[in-house]
Design a protein around this motif. Structure first.
Motif, PDB file in Angstrom:
ATOM      1  N   THR A  96       0.799  -1.234   0.000  1.00  0.00           N
ATOM      2  CA  THR A  96       0.000   0.000   0.000  1.00  0.00           C
ATOM      3  C   THR A  96       0.828   1.278   0.000  1.00  0.00           C
ATOM      4  O   THR A  96       0.341   2.324  -0.428  1.00  0.00           O
ATOM      5  CB  THR A  96      -0.938   0.017   1.227  1.00  0.00           C
ATOM      6  N   ASP A  97       2.068   1.197   0.471  1.00  0.00           N
ATOM      7  CA  ASP A  97       2.897   2.403   0.568  1.00  0.00           C
ATOM      8  C   ASP A  97       3.958   2.515  -0.517  1.00  0.00           C
ATOM      9  O   ASP A  97       4.563   3.562  -0.687  1.00  0.00           O
ATOM     10  CB  ASP A  97       3.595   2.464   1.936  1.00  0.00           C
ATOM     11  N   VAL A  98       4.201   1.421  -1.243  1.00  0.00           N
ATOM     12  CA  VAL A  98       5.268   1.431  -2.246  1.00  0.00           C
ATOM     13  C   VAL A  98       4.731   1.141  -3.645  1.00  0.00           C
ATOM     14  O   VAL A  98       4.827   1.978  -4.550  1.00  0.00           O
ATOM     15  CB  VAL A  98       6.371   0.408  -1.886  1.00  0.00           C
ATOM     16  N   VAL A  99       4.166  -0.028  -3.831  1.00  0.00           N
ATOM     17  CA  VAL A  99       3.733  -0.460  -5.162  1.00  0.00           C
ATOM     18  C   VAL A  99       2.732   0.493  -5.823  1.00  0.00           C
ATOM     19  O   VAL A  99       2.867   0.809  -7.007  1.00  0.00           O
ATOM     20  CB  VAL A  99       3.153  -1.891  -5.095  1.00  0.00           C
ATOM     21  N   PRO A 100       1.720   0.994  -5.097  1.00  0.00           N
ATOM     22  CA  PRO A 100       0.747   1.877  -5.754  1.00  0.00           C
ATOM     23  C   PRO A 100       1.336   3.179  -6.314  1.00  0.00           C
ATOM     24  O   PRO A 100       0.698   3.829  -7.149  1.00  0.00           O
ATOM     25  CB  PRO A 100      -0.254   2.178  -4.626  1.00  0.00           C
ATOM     26  N   LYS A 101       2.525   3.552  -5.866  1.00  0.00           N
ATOM     27  CA  LYS A 101       3.143   4.780  -6.373  1.00  0.00           C
ATOM     28  C   LYS A 101       3.722   4.592  -7.765  1.00  0.00           C
ATOM     29  O   LYS A 101       4.116   5.558  -8.424  1.00  0.00           O
ATOM     30  CB  LYS A 101       4.226   5.244  -5.403  1.00  0.00           C
ATOM     31  N   GLY A 102       3.781   3.343  -8.226  1.00  0.00           N
ATOM     32  CA  GLY A 102       4.244   3.069  -9.578  1.00  0.00           C
ATOM     33  C   GLY A 102       5.736   2.820  -9.661  1.00  0.00           C
ATOM     34  O   GLY A 102       6.481   3.031  -8.708  1.00  0.00           O
ATOM     35  N   GLY A 103       6.152   2.351 -10.840  1.00  0.00           N
ATOM     36  CA  GLY A 103       7.575   2.135 -11.069  1.00  0.00           C
ATOM     37  C   GLY A 103       8.126   0.856 -10.477  1.00  0.00           C
ATOM     38  O   GLY A 103       9.341   0.673 -10.415  1.00  0.00           O
ATOM     39  N   VAL A 104       7.261  -0.056 -10.045  1.00  0.00           N
ATOM     40  CA  VAL A 104       7.698  -1.342  -9.490  1.00  0.00           C
ATOM     41  C   VAL A 104       7.243  -2.442 -10.439  1.00  0.00           C
ATOM     42  O   VAL A 104       6.046  -2.671 -10.612  1.00  0.00           O
ATOM     43  CB  VAL A 104       7.120  -1.577  -8.080  1.00  0.00           C
ATOM     44  N   ALA A 105       8.200  -3.124 -11.053  1.00  0.00           N
ATOM     45  CA  ALA A 105       7.844  -4.157 -12.026  1.00  0.00           C
ATOM     46  C   ALA A 105       7.403  -5.450 -11.358  1.00  0.00           C
ATOM     47  O   ALA A 105       6.587  -6.184 -11.921  1.00  0.00           O
ATOM     48  CB  ALA A 105       9.030  -4.426 -12.948  1.00  0.00           C
ATOM     49  N   SER A 106       7.935  -5.728 -10.151  1.00  0.00           N
ATOM     50  CA  SER A 106       7.550  -6.962  -9.469  1.00  0.00           C
ATOM     51  C   SER A 106       7.884  -6.886  -7.987  1.00  0.00           C
ATOM     52  O   SER A 106       8.680  -6.043  -7.561  1.00  0.00           O
ATOM     53  CB  SER A 106       8.248  -8.174 -10.098  1.00  0.00           C
ATOM     54  N   TRP A 107       7.293  -7.778  -7.217  1.00  0.00           N
ATOM     55  CA  TRP A 107       7.551  -7.869  -5.787  1.00  0.00           C
ATOM     56  C   TRP A 107       7.067  -9.223  -5.306  1.00  0.00           C
ATOM     57  O   TRP A 107       6.376  -9.943  -6.031  1.00  0.00           O
ATOM     58  CB  TRP A 107       6.878  -6.724  -5.017  1.00  0.00           C
ATOM     59  N   ILE A 108       7.446  -9.610  -4.119  1.00  0.00           N
ATOM     60  CA  ILE A 108       7.076 -10.911  -3.566  1.00  0.00           C
ATOM     61  C   ILE A 108       6.124 -10.685  -2.408  1.00  0.00           C
ATOM     62  O   ILE A 108       6.428  -9.944  -1.477  1.00  0.00           O
ATOM     63  CB  ILE A 108       8.318 -11.683  -3.096  1.00  0.00           C
ATOM     64  N   GLY A 109       4.950 -11.307  -2.466  1.00  0.00           N
ATOM     65  CA  GLY A 109       3.977 -11.034  -1.417  1.00  0.00           C
ATOM     66  C   GLY A 109       2.914 -12.108  -1.281  1.00  0.00           C
ATOM     67  O   GLY A 109       2.890 -13.104  -2.008  1.00  0.00           O
ATOM     68  N   LEU A 110       2.029 -11.880  -0.337  1.00  0.00           N
ATOM     69  CA  LEU A 110       0.906 -12.764  -0.035  1.00  0.00           C
ATOM     70  C   LEU A 110      -0.359 -12.279  -0.737  1.00  0.00           C
ATOM     71  O   LEU A 110      -0.394 -11.156  -1.276  1.00  0.00           O
ATOM     72  CB  LEU A 110       0.678 -12.819   1.470  1.00  0.00           C
ATOM     73  N   GLY A 111      -1.399 -13.091  -0.672  1.00  0.00           N
ATOM     74  CA  GLY A 111      -2.643 -12.742  -1.342  1.00  0.00           C
ATOM     75  C   GLY A 111      -3.260 -11.452  -0.854  1.00  0.00           C
ATOM     76  O   GLY A 111      -3.764 -10.650  -1.645  1.00  0.00           O
ATOM     77  N   TRP A 112      -3.243 -11.237   0.479  1.00  0.00           N
ATOM     78  CA  TRP A 112      -3.857 -10.020   0.994  1.00  0.00           C
ATOM     79  C   TRP A 112      -3.069  -8.785   0.569  1.00  0.00           C
ATOM     80  O   TRP A 112      -3.634  -7.698   0.420  1.00  0.00           O
ATOM     81  CB  TRP A 112      -3.992 -10.088   2.510  1.00  0.00           C
ATOM     82  N   GLU A 113      -1.768  -8.958   0.328  1.00  0.00           N
ATOM     83  CA  GLU A 113      -0.965  -7.823  -0.136  1.00  0.00           C
ATOM     84  C   GLU A 113      -1.302  -7.482  -1.586  1.00  0.00           C
ATOM     85  O   GLU A 113      -1.388  -6.298  -1.949  1.00  0.00           O
ATOM     86  CB  GLU A 113       0.520  -8.150   0.000  1.00  0.00           C
ATOM     87  N   ALA A 114      -1.472  -8.496  -2.409  1.00  0.00           N
ATOM     88  CA  ALA A 114      -1.859  -8.245  -3.797  1.00  0.00           C
ATOM     89  C   ALA A 114      -3.195  -7.516  -3.851  1.00  0.00           C
ATOM     90  O   ALA A 114      -3.373  -6.535  -4.583  1.00  0.00           O
ATOM     91  CB  ALA A 114      -1.942  -9.569  -4.554  1.00  0.00           C
TER      92      ALA A 114
END
Length: 425
Positions: free
Chosen positions: A255-273
């Motif tokens: 919620t604090d990083v990915v939504p700002k854009g510019g992130v091609a990928s990350w590793i996370g759980l379902g609730w994070e997606a």
């Protein structure tokens, strides 16, 4: 496991039971019949599933009622510890899978070893099973689990001409291609202390955080396996601008990083997606994520992953132990685990592969299920909880290596702390 994990998978109607203010009761309902009290965590039991399950159980046990009491994860360890020491504890309790051994060693959980046949023990997911046992005895039944996958921005991958990889080598090659194609895009967001991700790499190498040494345990990061795992993690992290001294929750990557854009990928759980999708759409954008399992060394199987999840156990001091065991048998049976998987829309792994429903193509759940056979948990010993206590020595080890300390030296320092903590009673 947190409630958000379940919420992310789309289970719309969650249990709204009354939160318990004490532990159990005298084992009787208001009309004098017997009552089975079950503690579940906030969001773990879909309302429709629990209602139907209890209806079937009560129909088969005349005069018996089941009461579900929803609990919060915050402070739950202390609450359960207190409840298990009382004369009228809840009959059945949901326990985090890494916490179960700690409760078993105190004598607070009923020994279920003689019920393996009734519990369908041989059909359980082999990655979930170890968390339910201690010293050769069974103290719980696995209920559900979930694991991390790689979440990627389809458009950014397409712009760079990159497809989801099947091996570590392809993964790195794809990240390099993304890095070269657009300097404003972060190929992967990977905080320096995502130790659950490191765990998978460590297990891929044949290592672990700690190993048995006679009747004790000892840290095992200062090993060739530990060095190989953290070196691969360091290579991945070199494609990220994430802090080297924080984990995925600080800041919250979804919620604090990915939504700002510019992130091609990350590793996370379902609730994070789900959280990232919601944040992006709330800001007026459109999220178009794809998902793939964390790649392994070879294409024949994905990389190993940490299984976060819960078990169901019966309190040793239960006033209605036999009924509690029968409820546990029903709740974790293949029939009701399949209904559970359906209620959570395939977003949680049930305790037996036979109960898994077919996830929607292209979904997070589909990628997660592909790694279901290679899930692991941390060392099963009561002292493991001490290792995770902040400051977590595994996190400190990772940061030291990322900042230039030799893996062997950092591993020796971490092993000393792990060994001291894991052997505490």
């Amino acid at each position: 496991m947190k409630r958000k994990l379940v919420a992310a998978i789309g289970a719309a109607a969650m249990m709204t039971g009354t939160a318990a203010c004490g532990s159990g009761d005298d084992g009787q309902s208001a009309d004098g019949g017997k009552k089975v009290t079950v503690w579940v965590m906030d969001g773990s039991a879909p309302e429709e599933w629990a209602t139907a399950l209890n209806k079937e159980f009560e129909a088969a046990h005349e005069g018996v009622t089941v009461e579900i009491k929803e609990q919060q994860w915050n402070g739950i360890q202390e609450k359960i510890t207190t409840a298990l020491s009382e004369d009228s504890p809840p009959d059945v309790i949901e326990l985090g899978n890494t916490q179960t051994a700690g409760y078993a060693v105190t004598g607070g959980l009923a020994d279920l070893t003689d019920l393996k046949g009734e519990l369908n023990y041989d059909a359980w997911n082999k990655g979930m099973l170890p968390s339910a046992e201690l010293d050769g005895k069974l103290y719980a039944a696995p209920w559900y689990a979930a694991n991390r996958v790689v979440i990627y921005d389809k458009s950014l991958y397409a712009d760079a001409g990159v497809k989801p990889p099947a091996t570590r080598e392809e993964w790195i090659a794809g990240l390099e291609k993304i890095q070269k194609s657009d300097e404003d895009v972060q190929p992967i967001y990977l905080p320096g202390q995502s130790w659950y991700v490191l765990a998978g790499f460590l297990w891929d190498e044949g290592g672990d955080f700690a190993v048995e040494d006679g009747d004790r345990w000892k840290g095992a990061l200062a090993t060739p396996e530990g060095e190989a795992a953290v070196s691969f993690y360091k290579e991945l992290q070199s494609f990220s601008t994430a802090p080297e001294d924080t984990d995925e929750a600080n800041p919250q990557q979804s919620t604090d990083v990915v939504p700002k854009g510019g992130v091609a990928s990350w590793i996370g759980l379902g609730w994070e997606a789900a959280g990232a999708i919601e944040a992006i759409e709330k800001a007026g954008g459109t999220a178009d994520f794809g998902y793939f399992p964390i790649p392994g060394k070879t294409a024949d199987k994905p990389g190993k992953v940490f299984f976060g999840g819960s078990n169901l156990a019966v309190a040793e001091r239960s006033r209605n132990k036999e009924l509690a065991q029968e409820w546990l048998e029903l709740a974790t049976s293949e029939k009701w685990m399949k209904k559970y998987a359906e209620a959570t829309q395939g977003g949680l792994l049930p305790n037996t592969p036979d109960a898994q429903v077919r996830p929607e193509p292209g979904s997070f759940a589909e990628a997660m299920v592909k790694a279901a056979d290679v899930g692991h948990i941390t060392p099963v010993t009561p002292g493991w909880a001490n290792v995770e206590t902040e400051p977590n020595p595994i996190k400190e080890y990772m940061t030291k290596v990322l900042k230039g300390t030799e893996p062997a030296k950092a591993g020796e320092e971490a092993d000393e702390v792990i060994t001291e903590r894991i052997n505490k009673s």
